[in-house]
Design an enzyme around this catalytic site. Structure first.
Site, short mmCIF file in Angstrom:
data_model
loop_
_atom_site.label_atom_id
_atom_site.label_comp_id
_atom_site.label_asym_id
_atom_site.label_seq_id
_atom_site.Cartn_x
_atom_site.Cartn_y
_atom_site.Cartn_z
N LYS A 125 19.87 -71.03 -18.08
CA LYS A 125 19.33 -72.09 -17.24
C LYS A 125 18.68 -73.20 -18.07
O LYS A 125 18.75 -74.38 -17.73
CB LYS A 125 18.35 -71.51 -16.23
CG LYS A 125 19.08 -70.61 -15.22
CD LYS A 125 18.13 -69.72 -14.44
CE LYS A 125 18.89 -68.83 -13.47
NZ LYS A 125 18.04 -67.72 -12.95
N ASP A 163 19.33 -64.75 -19.23
CA ASP A 163 19.55 -65.49 -17.98
C ASP A 163 18.75 -66.79 -17.99
O ASP A 163 19.27 -67.86 -17.67
CB ASP A 163 19.15 -64.61 -16.79
CG ASP A 163 19.15 -65.38 -15.48
OD1 ASP A 163 20.25 -65.66 -14.97
OD2 ASP A 163 18.06 -65.72 -14.98
N GLU A 204 24.38 -77.51 -8.28
CA GLU A 204 22.97 -77.36 -7.92
C GLU A 204 22.54 -75.90 -7.92
O GLU A 204 21.42 -75.57 -8.29
CB GLU A 204 22.72 -77.97 -6.53
CG GLU A 204 21.30 -77.88 -6.03
CD GLU A 204 20.31 -78.60 -6.94
OE1 GLU A 204 20.49 -79.80 -7.18
OE2 GLU A 204 19.37 -77.96 -7.42
N GLY A 220 18.46 -71.11 -7.73
CA GLY A 220 19.17 -70.85 -6.48
C GLY A 220 19.28 -72.14 -5.70
O GLY A 220 19.73 -73.15 -6.23
N VAL A 255 20.69 -73.35 -11.05
CA VAL A 255 19.29 -73.23 -11.46
C VAL A 255 18.42 -73.13 -10.21
O VAL A 255 18.59 -73.91 -9.28
CB VAL A 255 18.85 -74.47 -12.29
CG1 VAL A 255 17.38 -74.39 -12.64
CG2 VAL A 255 19.68 -74.59 -13.55
N GLU A 278 19.19 -55.53 -12.58
CA GLU A 278 20.40 -54.72 -12.60
C GLU A 278 20.17 -53.43 -13.39
O GLU A 278 19.15 -53.27 -14.07
CB GLU A 278 21.54 -55.53 -13.21
CG GLU A 278 21.88 -56.72 -12.33
CD GLU A 278 22.97 -57.59 -12.90
OE1 GLU A 278 24.01 -57.03 -13.29
OE2 GLU A 278 22.79 -58.81 -12.95
N PHE A 325 33.80 -63.35 -3.97
CA PHE A 325 33.53 -62.93 -2.59
C PHE A 325 32.30 -62.03 -2.58
O PHE A 325 32.25 -61.00 -1.95
CB PHE A 325 34.77 -62.21 -2.02
CG PHE A 325 34.71 -61.96 -0.54
CD1 PHE A 325 34.44 -63.00 0.35
CD2 PHE A 325 34.93 -60.68 -0.03
CE1 PHE A 325 34.38 -62.76 1.72
CE2 PHE A 325 34.88 -60.43 1.34
CZ PHE A 325 34.60 -61.48 2.22
N GLY A 359 19.24 -65.48 -4.23
CA GLY A 359 19.49 -65.07 -2.86
C GLY A 359 20.76 -65.71 -2.34
O GLY A 359 21.06 -66.86 -2.66
N LYS A 407 26.56 -69.92 -13.65
CA LYS A 407 25.91 -70.58 -14.79
C LYS A 407 26.86 -70.80 -15.97
O LYS A 407 26.68 -71.73 -16.75
CB LYS A 407 24.72 -69.75 -15.27
CG LYS A 407 23.55 -69.74 -14.31
CD LYS A 407 22.37 -68.96 -14.85
CE LYS A 407 22.62 -67.46 -14.80
NZ LYS A 407 22.82 -66.92 -13.44
#
Lengths: 343, 343
Positions: free
Chosen positions: B223, B219, B148, B153, B151, B208, B9, B322, B124
């Site tokens: 991907k 990260d 989808e 966004g 990778v 972060e 959430f 985003g 991911k």
């Protein structure tokens, strides 16, 4: 087994035929796709074979009359005769583009769709000038209508907008849609004069002997009309695209852009006015800041930026022309038609 | 009417819920698509309603316990309980990524697919660590598996490769896959130190508090593993990706690149060796010439270049993250699941 008729026997036809021959096994095992070419026609002649033409023999011909005499070969039928009475599943319309009349391609596409045959074209004429009529015809007759190859050669610009961006609303399209002028501008940036860049582009086969279609923006305008109609749902005529080219750009203009950290690009665009829904379409040389992804697109490459509501700007860069590339666009439409038929 | 359960959430869940609420009418009229959210679960709690949750009420909550008491509301079921026994059509797995274990997402995805439920994830973990197992499970159970959003966004990078480039063979993938480091490199190019660029990225919410996942390349490596497995058909583990980051890049390195007309970018790549078919996957900082379309990608944007046999290089540039953007990726998977179901 999809039976194909080709109208046109130039670079794009050959690129497509070569892919169909060389990838037959791959396409069959990967997608369950099988095709057979039952006819090829140009204004100068045609060759048909109900059992399928031999693609290697066909690709060895400079013109259709050289195709070897084998049993079952029929020669001499006209384009309208084959389109209107031939026994085939999809018409591959890859004759030369005529942006004034769209003919004879529009007539061929219309006749095939009216018979419920699939139509796949890389010819800008029918899609720039008669998209609404032809897509309505396709829908009403349950026929497939594919036109991926009309913009950016085989780079899947239209498919990206139609399929991958489904669910988004695209509000504007901007792009470098003509490789010849982009090559010339890239050369001019490196110091060549307009005249020398044009001669170089002609020598390399990028520009035609009569370069007006490229340098005055007409080719790009045809693609803007296609993008506006297909992607933005407009009903633009080609004459609605405000069009200018790159002839006026001088060495001093190039230098001024360079000094400002900018680059000249011939930009085709179609933008929806959020207030009244109207679409404004233009082709004109613009100075772009280097931070614009389109500014980095050099040489004969093409590129399109879609402005979307949910995703912001999405830019696709790739080849804009070429027989193999546009042949791939035809293939990707054929595979879509094949998928649809399997549903 | 597709009934959805959300696991998670956070930003992506909210972005998706907002799109589903705000576009309900558009999606129904354009695609015949209707969805209802019958449950949302996190590790801290859950709320379910067989008749559908009120999305406006849900979006007004900071945490699920704030969701108003209405008749038919069930609270307190655990994630495994809902996934394994709930009555739904598709699981939307948008919990936080854990690239070490992939849990609890892998367990949730597996349980849902075993029941023949659709699974759509932007996490991911499951796709980087268990793609083969989960996609086999999906196929064997006739269930939809969409990823989808893992990778770039919502920028449709995987869909471009899977659908729009069908018929091409993709031999290599290269990209700017992490927006945080690309933002930092863009700032460092403008003269900021690594330390200042990191503070700035943290202030803007791009990085972060513990930035290692971004700056050390992990990260991006996740991907790369996804791209290698999904697009190139590899069976790579995350540990197979040779990974380094941007920490070592000094002001002097930036200056040397600038003087050579190049730019530092953190590039993730997966390349098939044409001789033996093996895939080499790396994440590392590279100096790119300005003529490379990836060199022009600044700020938090992401980009991928697919190297194809027929089409040469095709580059896609867009947002890499985003809530709204990744929510769009979830929606595009939902629309594909809806299309498939209609076949």
């Amino acid at each position: 087994m999809i039976r194909l008729v080709f109208i046109g026997f130039g670079t794009v036809a050959r690129g497509t035929l070569q892919i169909l021959r060389d990838r037959a096994e791959f396409l069959r095992t990967t997608y369950g796709f099988e095709a057979m070419v039952v006819g090829v026609a140009t204004r100068r002649g045609s060759v048909q074979a109900a059992a399928g033409l031999d693609l290697t023999a066909l690709l060895a011909c400079d013109s259709l009359e050289q195709y070897p005499d084998m049993s079952g070969i029929v020669r001499g039928a006209s384009i309208p005769n084959i389109v209107e009475s031939g026994d085939y599943d999809a018409l591959i319309e890859v004759s030369a583009t005529d942006l004034s009349t769209g003919e004879p391609a529009i007539t061929s596409c219309r006749a095939a769709l009216e018979r419920g045959k699939g139509v796949i074209t890389a010819n800008k004429g029918p899609v720039a000038l008669a998209f609404r009529e032809l897509s309505d015809l396709a829908r009403n007759n349950g026929a497939f209508f594919g036109y991926e190859g009309t913009v950016m050669g085989g780079t899947p610009a239209l498919r990206l907008a139609r399929e991958a961006l489904a669910g988004c609303q695209i509000t504007a399209v901007r792009g470098i849609l003509n490789g010849t002028t982009n090559y010339m501008l890239t050369q001019m940036e490196a110091g060549q004069s307009y005249a020398d860049a044009l001669i170089e582009a002609q020598r390399l086969g990028y520009a035609e002997a009569d370069p007006r279609g490229d340098v005055d923006g007409h080719d790009a305008a045809g693609k803007v009309a296609i993008l506006a109609n297909v992607v933005l749902g407009a009903e633009l005529k080609l004459s609605d695209v405000e069009t200018s080219g790159i002839r006026g750009i001088s060495a001093a203009d190039m230098e001024m852009a360079r000094a400002a950290g900018e680059r000249w690009k011939l930009i085709g665009s179609a933008v929806r006015n959020v207030k009244d829904g109207t679409i404004r379409a233009t082709v004109r040389a613009e100075r772009l800041p280097l931070s614009d992804p389109l500014a980095g697109v050099g040489g004969v490459s093409n590129a399109i930026t879609y402005q979307t509501d949910l995703m912001g700007a999405i830019t696709l860069i790739g080849a804009g022309a070429g027989g193999a590339q546009t042949g791939f666009a035809i293939l990707s439409d054929l595979l879509e038609m094949h998928r649809d038929a399997g549903r």
